[in-house]
Design a protein around this motif. Structure first.
Motif, mmCIF file in Angstrom:
data_model
loop_
_atom_site.group_PDB
_atom_site.id
_atom_site.type_symbol
_atom_site.label_atom_id
_atom_site.label_comp_id
_atom_site.label_asym_id
_atom_site.label_seq_id
_atom_site.Cartn_x
_atom_site.Cartn_y
_atom_site.Cartn_z
ATOM 1 N N THR A 42 0.847 -1.194 0.000
ATOM 2 C CA THR A 42 0.000 0.000 0.000
ATOM 3 C C THR A 42 0.884 1.247 0.000
ATOM 4 N N ALA A 43 1.949 1.233 0.797
ATOM 5 C CA ALA A 43 2.876 2.370 0.832
ATOM 6 C C ALA A 43 3.491 2.607 -0.541
ATOM 7 N N LEU A 44 3.896 1.529 -1.193
ATOM 8 C CA LEU A 44 4.449 1.660 -2.548
ATOM 9 C C LEU A 44 3.399 2.242 -3.492
ATOM 10 N N SER A 45 2.163 1.781 -3.349
ATOM 11 C CA SER A 45 1.074 2.275 -4.183
ATOM 12 C C SER A 45 0.827 3.770 -3.979
ATOM 13 N N THR A 46 1.023 4.259 -2.745
ATOM 14 C CA THR A 46 0.760 5.682 -2.491
ATOM 15 C C THR A 46 1.731 6.596 -3.233
ATOM 16 N N LEU A 47 2.837 6.040 -3.739
ATOM 17 C CA LEU A 47 3.772 6.841 -4.530
ATOM 18 C C LEU A 47 3.274 7.064 -5.952
ATOM 19 N N PHE A 48 2.387 6.205 -6.428
ATOM 20 C CA PHE A 48 2.061 6.200 -7.847
ATOM 21 C C PHE A 48 1.221 7.384 -8.334
ATOM 22 N N PRO A 49 0.136 7.776 -7.663
ATOM 23 C CA PRO A 49 -0.656 8.867 -8.247
ATOM 24 C C PRO A 49 0.162 10.133 -8.506
ATOM 25 N N GLU A 50 0.912 10.582 -7.509
ATOM 26 C CA GLU A 50 1.732 11.784 -7.696
ATOM 27 C C GLU A 50 3.011 11.482 -8.474
ATOM 28 N N GLY A 51 3.561 10.292 -8.263
ATOM 29 C CA GLY A 51 4.781 9.913 -8.968
ATOM 30 C C GLY A 51 4.569 9.814 -10.466
ATOM 31 N N HIS A 210 9.303 3.399 2.700
ATOM 32 C CA HIS A 210 9.385 2.853 4.051
ATOM 33 C C HIS A 210 8.846 3.820 5.110
ATOM 34 N N ILE A 211 8.955 5.111 4.855
ATOM 35 C CA ILE A 211 8.318 6.061 5.771
ATOM 36 C C ILE A 211 6.808 5.885 5.726
ATOM 37 N N SER A 212 6.254 5.782 4.518
ATOM 38 C CA SER A 212 4.805 5.583 4.379
ATOM 39 C C SER A 212 4.375 4.251 4.975
ATOM 40 N N GLN A 213 5.190 3.217 4.783
ATOM 41 C CA GLN A 213 4.868 1.912 5.373
ATOM 42 C C GLN A 213 4.797 2.014 6.897
ATOM 43 N N LEU A 214 5.774 2.673 7.497
ATOM 44 C CA LEU A 214 5.780 2.807 8.953
ATOM 45 C C LEU A 214 4.580 3.612 9.452
ATOM 46 N N LYS A 218 1.898 2.071 11.987
ATOM 47 C CA LYS A 218 1.588 2.752 13.251
ATOM 48 C C LYS A 218 0.089 3.024 13.363
ATOM 49 N N ARG A 219 -0.517 3.495 12.277
ATOM 50 C CA ARG A 219 -1.959 3.758 12.301
ATOM 51 C C ARG A 219 -2.753 2.481 12.577
ATOM 52 N N ASP A 220 -2.207 1.363 12.116
ATOM 53 C CA ASP A 220 -2.883 0.077 12.304
ATOM 54 C C ASP A 220 -2.505 -0.585 13.632
ATOM 55 N N LYS A 221 -1.635 0.087 14.411
ATOM 56 C CA LYS A 221 -1.194 -0.433 15.713
ATOM 57 C C LYS A 221 -0.546 -1.811 15.574
ATOM 58 N N GLN A 222 0.326 -1.944 14.557
ATOM 59 C CA GLN A 222 1.007 -3.213 14.298
ATOM 60 C C GLN A 222 2.529 -3.098 14.414
ATOM 61 N N LEU A 223 3.007 -1.998 14.978
ATOM 62 C CA LEU A 223 4.457 -1.797 15.058
ATOM 63 C C LEU A 223 5.166 -2.901 15.838
ATOM 64 N N LEU A 224 4.479 -3.485 16.807
ATOM 65 C CA LEU A 224 5.114 -4.508 17.657
ATOM 66 C C LEU A 224 4.722 -5.931 17.253
ATOM 67 N N ASN A 225 4.231 -6.079 16.035
ATOM 68 C CA ASN A 225 3.871 -7.408 15.538
ATOM 69 C C ASN A 225 5.144 -8.109 15.068
ATOM 70 N N VAL A 226 5.844 -8.736 15.987
ATOM 71 C CA VAL A 226 7.173 -9.307 15.721
ATOM 72 C C VAL A 226 7.103 -10.401 14.669
ATOM 73 N N ARG A 227 6.096 -11.240 14.741
ATOM 74 C CA ARG A 227 5.988 -12.350 13.785
ATOM 75 C C ARG A 227 5.826 -11.826 12.354
ATOM 76 N N SER A 228 4.981 -10.820 12.199
ATOM 77 C CA SER A 228 4.772 -10.243 10.875
ATOM 78 C C SER A 228 6.037 -9.553 10.353
ATOM 79 N N TRP A 229 6.727 -8.820 11.231
ATOM 80 C CA TRP A 229 7.984 -8.180 10.846
ATOM 81 C C TRP A 229 9.024 -9.208 10.403
ATOM 82 N N ALA A 230 9.121 -10.302 11.132
ATOM 83 C CA ALA A 230 10.116 -11.330 10.816
ATOM 84 C C ALA A 230 9.879 -11.904 9.423
ATOM 85 N N LYS A 231 8.605 -12.184 9.116
ATOM 86 C CA LYS A 231 8.279 -12.719 7.788
ATOM 87 C C LYS A 231 8.596 -11.701 6.696
#
Length: 277
Positions: A42-51, A210-214, A218-231
């Motif tokens: 989704t973060a990558l996608s947010t670059l496309f309209p303006e990019g 990566h800024i947009s991804q973070l 953060k908005r999704d409250k998933q910053l501490l989802n260690v399992r997802s980060w590891a994958k």
């Protein structure tokens, strides 16, 4: 008169397709059923309209100087058409994603502010070169998307969006590069800024993504989802092992985007989404 008739017979090397995807009942985690994966794409996608709008402006500013090259002029027109459709469809996806309360549309504005500032500072040649650099980055990414990554996308409409976009990025991957070569040649004074601006483009697109991804995580409250980060980190490491040699290829003096033939991937992807032309 004969030259005018010649011009009318010249057609673009690839079509402009009019798409209208409907992103209804969009799942929250549509990539690998995972938050970190989904928020990255989704973060990558947010670059496309303006990019993509920035790319269009960068080639439009210089297009009048190459109208003697009828094929290139037609391809620039089709490039503009394809990129404009990409902006439209990714923006529609972001609007539909508002249902999950993550507001990816707001991140488009950050990209727009950044690129418009760069556009004001840079001369036309450098803006074109930034487009050339990001187009190569995208060409590398979409080959991987068509080969493997699309299979992670559990929502059919999202998968089709990315595959259609990937097909078209592959079709027009050489247009901005060919415009640059037509205007500035391929000697050392053209090579040095080409590789310098490509290096800058890698930094810009990596930071913005990566800024947009973070922000989304953060908005999704998933910053501490260690399992997802590891994958995701394993996926990222494996991906860059594939990408890096292709990025390095851009530094070859005799590099051209069409050195790489993705026609088999394109045909397979067209069949997967039932794209006839």
């Amino acid at each position: 008169m004969s030259q005018q008739n010649n011009y009318s017979r010249t057609s673009a090397s690839f079509p402009v397709r009019r798409m209208d995807y409907q992103f209804t009942h969009l799942p929250k985690y549509w990539c690998a059923n995972d938050p970190i994966y989904t928020h990255f794409f989704t973060a990558l996608s947010t670059l496309f309209p303006e990019g993509e709008a920035y790319f269009v402006r960068s080639v439009r500013k210089l297009r009048s100087q190459v109208q003697h090259n009828q094929q290139l002029d037609k391809d620039i027109g089709a490039f503009i058409g394809q990129e404009s459709m990409h902006s439209k469809e990714h923006h529609a996806f972001h609007q539909s994603s508002q249902q999950h309360g993550l507001n990816p549309e707001s991140l488009e504005k950050i990209t727009g502010i950044t690129l418009k500032a760069i556009e004001k500072i840079f001369p036309d040649k450098w803006n074109l070169l930034l487009t050339v650099g990001v187009e190569h980055y995208t060409a590398v990414l979409v080959a991987y998307m068509m080969k493997d990554v699309n299979q992670l996308m559990t929502d059919e409409t999202i998968r089709n969006l990315w595959l259609w976009h990937s097909i078209e990025e592959t079709e027009h991957k050489a247009v901005a590069y060919d415009l640059y070569q037509e205007l500035y040649g391929n000697k050392l004074d053209a090579y040095i800024p080409r590789v310098a601006l490509f290096s800058l483009s890698l930094v810009i697109i990596t930071l913005l993504t990566h800024i947009s991804q973070l922000v989304l995580i953060k908005r999704d409250k998933q910053l501490l989802n260690v399992r997802s980060w590891a994958k995701f980190l394993k996926f990222g490491f494996d991906s860059y092992r594939i990408f890096t040699p292709r990025f390095i290829d851009f530094f070859r003096y005799d590099f051209h985007p069409n050195d790489f033939d993705e026609s088999a991937l394109v045909e397979r992807s067209k069949a997967k989404i039932a794209l006839k032309s």
